[in-house]
Motif scaffolding. Sequence first.
Motif, PDB file in Angstrom:
ATOM      1  N   PHE A 186       0.854  -1.195   0.000  1.00  0.00           N
ATOM      2  CA  PHE A 186       0.000   0.000   0.000  1.00  0.00           C
ATOM      3  C   PHE A 186       0.883   1.236   0.000  1.00  0.00           C
ATOM      4  CE2 PHE A 186      -2.796  -3.050   2.296  1.00  0.00           C
ATOM      5  CZ  PHE A 186      -3.928  -2.954   1.487  1.00  0.00           C
ATOM      6  N   PRO A 187       0.533   2.233  -0.815  1.00  0.00           N
ATOM      7  CA  PRO A 187       1.268   3.505  -0.690  1.00  0.00           C
ATOM      8  C   PRO A 187       0.965   4.089   0.686  1.00  0.00           C
ATOM      9  CG  PRO A 187      -0.590   3.690  -2.246  1.00  0.00           C
ATOM     10  CD  PRO A 187      -0.565   2.269  -1.768  1.00  0.00           C
ATOM     11  N   PRO A 201      -0.218   6.384   3.423  1.00  0.00           N
ATOM     12  CA  PRO A 201      -1.053   7.586   3.455  1.00  0.00           C
ATOM     13  C   PRO A 201      -0.188   8.746   3.941  1.00  0.00           C
ATOM     14  CG  PRO A 201      -1.960   5.791   4.845  1.00  0.00           C
ATOM     15  CD  PRO A 201      -0.591   5.379   4.407  1.00  0.00           C
ATOM     16  N   VAL A 216       3.673   0.617   2.619  1.00  0.00           N
ATOM     17  CA  VAL A 216       3.439  -0.424   3.627  1.00  0.00           C
ATOM     18  C   VAL A 216       3.345  -1.773   2.921  1.00  0.00           C
ATOM     19  CG1 VAL A 216       1.868  -1.252   5.425  1.00  0.00           C
ATOM     20  CG2 VAL A 216       2.148   1.211   5.043  1.00  0.00           C
ATOM     21  N   ALA A 230       2.014  -4.976   3.182  1.00  0.00           N
ATOM     22  CA  ALA A 230       1.034  -5.725   3.990  1.00  0.00           C
ATOM     23  C   ALA A 230       1.222  -7.222   3.790  1.00  0.00           C
ATOM     24  CB  ALA A 230      -0.383  -5.317   3.621  1.00  0.00           C
ATOM     25  N   ARG A 253      -0.676 -11.552  14.769  1.00  0.00           N
ATOM     26  CA  ARG A 253      -0.961 -10.345  15.560  1.00  0.00           C
ATOM     27  C   ARG A 253      -1.656  -9.298  14.711  1.00  0.00           C
ATOM     28  NH1 ARG A 253       4.315 -10.948  17.631  1.00  0.00           N
ATOM     29  NH2 ARG A 253       4.208 -12.047  19.616  1.00  0.00           N
ATOM     30  N   SER A 254      -2.145  -8.280  15.382  1.00  0.00           N
ATOM     31  CA  SER A 254      -2.763  -7.156  14.690  1.00  0.00           C
ATOM     32  C   SER A 254      -1.752  -6.542  13.721  1.00  0.00           C
ATOM     33  CB  SER A 254      -3.197  -6.128  15.731  1.00  0.00           C
ATOM     34  OG  SER A 254      -3.867  -5.082  15.105  1.00  0.00           O
ATOM     35  N   GLY A 255      -2.174  -6.335  12.481  1.00  0.00           N
ATOM     36  CA  GLY A 255      -1.294  -5.737  11.483  1.00  0.00           C
ATOM     37  C   GLY A 255      -0.463  -6.751  10.717  1.00  0.00           C
ATOM     38  N   ALA A 256      -0.643  -8.051  11.017  1.00  0.00           N
ATOM     39  CA  ALA A 256       0.176  -9.087  10.363  1.00  0.00           C
ATOM     40  C   ALA A 256      -0.191  -9.257   8.889  1.00  0.00           C
ATOM     41  CB  ALA A 256       0.010 -10.414  11.093  1.00  0.00           C
ATOM     42  N   GLY A 257      -1.407  -8.846   8.502  1.00  0.00           N
ATOM     43  CA  GLY A 257      -1.810  -8.966   7.099  1.00  0.00           C
ATOM     44  C   GLY A 257      -2.985  -9.907   6.867  1.00  0.00           C
ATOM     45  N   SER A 298      -6.336  -9.581   7.276  1.00  0.00           N
ATOM     46  CA  SER A 298      -7.481  -9.036   6.528  1.00  0.00           C
ATOM     47  C   SER A 298      -7.101  -8.767   5.080  1.00  0.00           C
ATOM     48  CB  SER A 298      -7.980  -7.740   7.172  1.00  0.00           C
ATOM     49  OG  SER A 298      -8.528  -8.036   8.429  1.00  0.00           O
TER      50      SER A 298
END
Length: 354
Positions: A27-28, A30, A36, A38, A57-61, A63
Amino acid sequence: MNQCFSRVDPRCLNPVVITLDSLTKVFPAPGGGDPVVALGGIDLHLDAGRIHGIVGRSGAGKSTLIRCLTGLEKPTSGRVEVGGTDIAALDGSALRAARRNIGMVFQHANLLDSRTAAQNIAHPLEIAGVPRAERERRVAELVELVGLTGREHNHPAQLSGGQIQRVGIARGLAAEPKVLLCDEPTSALDGGTTRQILGLLKDLRERLGITIVIITHEMGVVREVCDTVTLLEDGRISQTGDLLDVAGDPHGPLSGELIPLPPAPTGIDAVLVNCDYGQTGRFRTTEDLIRLAEAHGAHASIVAGIIETINGRQVGRVQLALRNHDDKPISPEGLAAFLTELDAEGVVAKEVTA
Ligand SMILES: Nc1ncnc2c1ncn2[C@@H]1O[C@H](COP(=O)(O)OP(=O)(O)OP(=O)(O)O)[C@@H](O)[C@H]1O
Ligand SMILES: [Mg+2]
């Protein structure tokens, strides 16, 4: 009877239903900082007719991975094959058609309050233009399948959390998908209801031969229903495999979370040894460990332990307190011989040092 509702032998289906090949998503940032990453190159094969857990964990990718699987997100590079079709390469009507192979279940079912359970289940069929008679027949089958008989005319406000999730699952199954993706399906439910919903998912896998992917942070969910588990860390797979292999590999990052050793009492006047057993070798039970200690002139008592049965096999993690028969701690020689023999039997054993 509709084919979706007959018993299906999973081996008759495509043997690899989901293949992720060098999947990346960047992701570019923001605001214009560093992009980022992901998903940083995911290779994963998920067999048909099994229940796969994805944890991290949260932010691991997690979703982002699910969104790539459903075609909601276009990968930066790589393939996302579901049932033989590369979802990532499709657009427009071809993508919409391919997405019918994929059902979704969310943490909160987000039902339409003005509609009954049956009308909520019918909703995706209405959108797909399924004729009324066919729709009603199918909704009746789905109501029965998910155990909602007698509640189908209730509105969401008249349903329990578990019943609402049953409606969500029926709605996810409406288009007869090959794959059911569940994003934290039990995180909003209490323990008893969680077990019922997990029992339903297992039953659906048996009855429909459907492939289920569950994203969860609850290790109990993984232990209870998953055949395989994949750990994502910073957009990469750090461990994946059959649940028994992963849970029973004491060197892997997930084992301690899947089978956590509870804290032992302090101040014990004995040599303490942590043992992980059951994965390989002949040693299958704690009695095996205790008998071996006896053979080395030591008395072993269990001061902490957890034993799980995974796919019919016991996997255990125990802390043993070793003493000689005169109640003194075991000698260094006796301990070394005991540890060597455990190692030869596939038990991972380590003395606990202060
Ligand atoms: N649209 C986006 N634009 C920019 N960055 C994004 C976007 N979506 C996700 N990310 C970033 O990608 C990384 C992975 O996010 P993702 O939502 O997939 O994590 P997750 O494992 O689902 O986390 P959680 O358990 O909190 O839901 C995070 O660093 C996140 O900030
Ligand atoms: Mg998420």
